[in-house]
Design a protein around this motif. Sequence first.
Motif, mmCIF file in Angstrom:
data_model
loop_
_atom_site.group_PDB
_atom_site.id
_atom_site.type_symbol
_atom_site.label_atom_id
_atom_site.label_comp_id
_atom_site.label_asym_id
_atom_site.label_seq_id
_atom_site.Cartn_x
_atom_site.Cartn_y
_atom_site.Cartn_z
ATOM 1 N N GLU A 83 0.860 -1.187 0.000
ATOM 2 C CA GLU A 83 0.000 0.000 0.000
ATOM 3 C C GLU A 83 0.888 1.226 0.000
ATOM 4 N N GLY A 84 0.956 1.894 -1.124
ATOM 5 C CA GLY A 84 1.775 3.086 -1.212
ATOM 6 C C GLY A 84 3.229 2.779 -1.516
ATOM 7 N N THR A 85 4.037 3.777 -1.292
ATOM 8 C CA THR A 85 5.456 3.716 -1.602
ATOM 9 C C THR A 85 6.255 3.514 -0.326
ATOM 10 N N ALA A 86 7.205 2.593 -0.371
ATOM 11 C CA ALA A 86 8.104 2.409 0.770
ATOM 12 C C ALA A 86 9.022 3.624 0.859
ATOM 13 N N VAL A 87 9.287 4.042 2.080
ATOM 14 C CA VAL A 87 10.170 5.183 2.295
ATOM 15 C C VAL A 87 11.195 4.835 3.362
ATOM 16 N N GLY A 88 12.267 5.608 3.383
ATOM 17 C CA GLY A 88 13.270 5.401 4.407
ATOM 18 C C GLY A 88 14.423 6.361 4.264
ATOM 19 N N HIS A 89 15.274 6.336 5.266
ATOM 20 C CA HIS A 89 16.519 7.088 5.230
ATOM 21 C C HIS A 89 17.421 6.602 6.356
ATOM 22 N N HIS A 90 18.708 6.815 6.189
ATOM 23 C CA HIS A 90 19.716 6.472 7.197
ATOM 24 C C HIS A 90 19.627 5.013 7.655
ATOM 25 N N GLY A 91 19.345 4.119 6.708
ATOM 26 C CA GLY A 91 19.360 2.700 7.016
ATOM 27 C C GLY A 91 18.080 2.126 7.582
ATOM 28 N N MET A 92 16.993 2.896 7.594
ATOM 29 C CA MET A 92 15.715 2.405 8.113
ATOM 30 C C MET A 92 14.619 2.733 7.113
ATOM 31 N N GLY A 93 13.829 1.714 6.726
ATOM 32 C CA GLY A 93 12.747 1.933 5.784
ATOM 33 C C GLY A 93 11.501 1.194 6.205
ATOM 34 N N TYR A 94 10.357 1.619 5.656
ATOM 35 C CA TYR A 94 9.111 0.910 5.962
ATOM 36 C C TYR A 94 8.185 0.859 4.755
ATOM 37 N N LEU A 95 7.343 -0.164 4.765
ATOM 38 C CA LEU A 95 6.352 -0.374 3.722
ATOM 39 C C LEU A 95 5.055 -0.856 4.355
ATOM 40 N N LYS A 96 3.969 -0.157 4.059
ATOM 41 C CA LYS A 96 2.645 -0.594 4.520
ATOM 42 C C LYS A 96 2.123 -1.649 3.554
#
Length: 133
Positions: A83-96
């Motif tokens: 659901e949607g676009t995965a995002v992240g920065h500085h070695g941490m990301g998430y995806l719904k």
Amino acid sequence: MTYPTEASKALVEPDYHALLNANLERVFNEREDGKRRAAIHELFSPEPTMYEPAGIVTGQAAISNVAGALLEQFGADFSFVAEGTAVGHHGMGYLKWRAGPANGPVIVSGVDVAEVSDGKIKRLWVLLDAPQG
């Protein structure tokens, strides 16, 4: 002697969207064990850890076993959908994501949160949304 500039010191971020979507599609939606294990080898660090509500598993084989058992438990028509676009920065990301049978109700939804190192998933937290209703 040269000194790094601010631009050259900038962190090179992995493609969180591609990595976390590949995890969803090629690992958690893959029913063929050999393909799933090959994807895990490509996407995860050599000794990854996955944290899920039922427990903690370590190692590529253990993560493959968990994904395979989930697919077997819920049947041939069950799949995970981003659901949607995965995002992240500085070695941490998430995806719904959400999951359920094709053209059926959503059985479970949540978010995958990944610690990424050298372009691979090192640790993965599977967080489930509270049941509705």
